[in-house]
Enzyme design. Structure first.
Site, PDB file in Angstrom:
ATOM      1  CB  CYS A  42      -0.994  -0.003   1.161  1.00 19.56           C
ATOM      2  SG  CYS A  42      -0.277  -0.224   2.798  1.00 19.56           S
ATOM      3  CG  ASP A 247      -8.113   2.809   0.771  1.00 19.94           C
ATOM      4  OD1 ASP A 247      -6.992   2.258   0.729  1.00 19.94           O
ATOM      5  OD2 ASP A 247      -9.017   2.444   1.540  1.00 19.94           O
ATOM      6  CG  HIS A 249      -5.785  -0.648   1.495  1.00 16.39           C
ATOM      7  ND1 HIS A 249      -5.486   0.672   1.759  1.00 16.39           N
ATOM      8  CD2 HIS A 249      -4.835  -1.390   2.113  1.00 16.39           C
ATOM      9  CE1 HIS A 249      -4.398   0.721   2.521  1.00 16.39           C
ATOM     10  NE2 HIS A 249      -3.980  -0.510   2.738  1.00 16.39           N
TER      11      HIS A 249
END
Length: 362
Positions: A42, A247, A249
Site C-alpha cells: 500500500c 485508498d 486497498h
C-alpha cells in the site's frame, strides 16, 4: 498565498487528483516471485500516486483533466506506461520493490514514507524523459541553496513541457529514445520535493494540524503520503477537520495493452468519490510532497512557507534555511570523500527508518 473556500478547494482536488489512482494488483506480469502486492504494497502504491501526480504536472500541466471517453494526448499514455506493472517500467512495483532492497527492505516488506521517498528518488535518475530533480529534505530541514544547486546542476531539459514532440516510431521504455537529451536551453530542472516528517510520537500533535492544512492549499502541493498504522493512504486535501484521500486497498487485475496496443486506462482513475478520515486519526509518520516546475515556482513556494511561519496557531512542520547548517556537513563525522555533494552527505547521514525519528516536546 492563494485562498480557496472549502468547497472550491475540495472540488478542485477531487478533479485534479483523480488523475491516477493506483491500487493493489492481483497479477503481476513478467518474472517470478510474488504475484500480488496485497498486504504489503500500500505505501508503494501511494508513492506511485504522489509521483504520478508530479509527472502529470510535469508533462500535462496542473490544469489537465481526465474525461472518460475523451481521446488523450500521447504524453498521458507515456505517464501511464511509467507506472504499469512491468519490470522495465520506470516506477513499476517491480522496480520499487527491487530498489527497496538497497534500502534494507526485502521484497514483500512494508515500507514507511521515508523509505518509499528514497527509492523513488533513485528510480527518477533513470527517467530521462521527465528529467526531474528529486530532493528529499531530511532532519526536518529544507536548504534552499542545496535545492537551487541540484536544479541548476544539469541544464538538460526533457518532455513535452519544454521540448517539441518527437516524431519517431522507436520507443524506449514507452518513450521516444531521443526524448530528454535534445533541449539544453532550460536553466532549471523541474523539482519534486519530498519532506519526510514525524509529527508526534504515537499520534499527530495538534499543533501541526493548521500547518498541514495550509500545505494542501499551496499550488505546488503534491499531497501527502501516510495513513494509519499498517494502512497507507494518499492524502490530497481536507475539508473541515477531515482529510481527503485515495485508498490503494482495492485489488484488481494488472493492466495489459489490448490487441491494438492501446492501454485501457479506466482503472487508473477513481470511479467513486475520495474517502475521508479525521485528521486526528493520521499516523504521525508522513511525507509531504511539492512540485516546482520553474525557479519562479520554487521562489514562490519559499515565500509561502516563510509566511506560514507567521500564521498564528500554525507550528512549522519543518525549517526553511538559505544554507546548510554547519553541523550537517562535518566530513569527520560523516566519513565521506571530500567531493561528495552536500545533498549526498546529508541524505546518507540522516537516511534512517521512520521509527528512528526523535520527537521533541513543545
Amino acid at each position: 498565498m492563494q485562498a480557496y473556500s472549502t468547497f472550491l478547494f475540495i472540488s478542485h482536488l477531487a478533479v485534479s487528483f483523480h488523475s491516477l489512482h493506483i491500487c493493489f494488483l492481483s497479477l503481476f506480469t513478467g518474472g517470478t516471485g510474488p504475484t500480488s502486492d496485497t498486504g504489503w504494497g500500500c505505501m508503494l502504491r501511494c508513492g506511485q500516486m504522489i509521483f504520478a501526480q508530479a509527472l502529470v504536472c510535469r508533462h500535462l500541466g496542473r490544469d489537465w483533466r481526465w474525461i472518460k471517453g475523451k481521446r488523450q494526448m500521447d504524453n498521458y499514455f507515456n505517464v501511464l506506461n511509467a507506472f504499469i506493472d512491468k519490470k522495465d517500467s520506470y516506477y513499476s512495483i517491480h522496480q520499487i520493490a527491487q530498489m527497496g532492497v538497497g534500502e534494507g527492505k526485502s521484497i514483500g516488506q512494508w515500507y514507511g514514507p521515508n523509505t518509499v521517498a528514497q527509492v523513488l528518488k533513485k528510480l527518477a535518475t533513470f527517467d530521462t524523459w521527465s528529467s526531474l530533480a528529486v530532493h528529499i529534505a531530511m532532519d526536518n530541514t529544507v536548504v534552499m541553496e542545496e535545492i537551487r544547486r541540484l536544479c541548476q546542476s544539469n541544464f538538460t531539459c526533457a518532455g513535452a513541457a519544454a521540448c517539441p514532440a518527437v516524431e519517431s516510431d522507436v520507443l524506449y521504455n514507452g518513450y521516444p529514445e531521443e526524448a530528454g537529451v535534445r533541449d539544453r536551453l532550460s536553466l532549471w530542472k523541474p523539482l519534486v520535493l519530498l519532506i519526510p516528517l514525524r509529527l508526534g510520537l504515537t499520534e499527530i500533535n495538534e499543533a501541526y494540524i493548521e500547518t498541514l492544512k495550509h500545505c494542501f492549499m499551496m499550488p505546488q502541493s503534491l499531497g501527502v503520503i501516510g495513513g494509519k498504522p499498517n494502512s497507507a493512504h494518499y492524502f490530497i486535501g481536507y475539508v473541515g477537520e477531515e482529510l481527503i484521500y485515495l485508498d490503494p486497498h482495492t485489488t484488481q487485475p494488472a493492466v495489459e495493452p489490448n490487441d491494438s496496443g492501446c492501454l485501457p486506462d479506466e482503472s487508473f482513475h477513481c470511479q467513486h468519490p475520495p474517502c475521508r478520515m479525521s485528521i486526528a486519526e493520521l499516523d504521525p509518520s508522513i511525507a509531504v510532497g511539492f512540485f516546482c516546475n520553474t525557479e519562479e515556482d520554487f521562489n514562490d513556494w519559499c515565500q509561502q512557507i516563510k509566511k506560514l511561519s507567521l500564521v498564528r496557531g500554525a507550528l512549522p512542520m519543518f525549517e526553511l534555511v538559505e544554507r546548510q547548517p554547519s553541523h550537517f556537513s562535518n566530513p569527520d563525522v560523516l566519513n565521506l570523500t571530500p567531493d561528495s555533494s552536500d545533498a549526498d552527505r546529508l541524505e546518507r547521514f540522516f537516511d534512517s527508518e521512520d521509527e528512528d525519528f526523535e520527537i521533541l516536546s513543545l
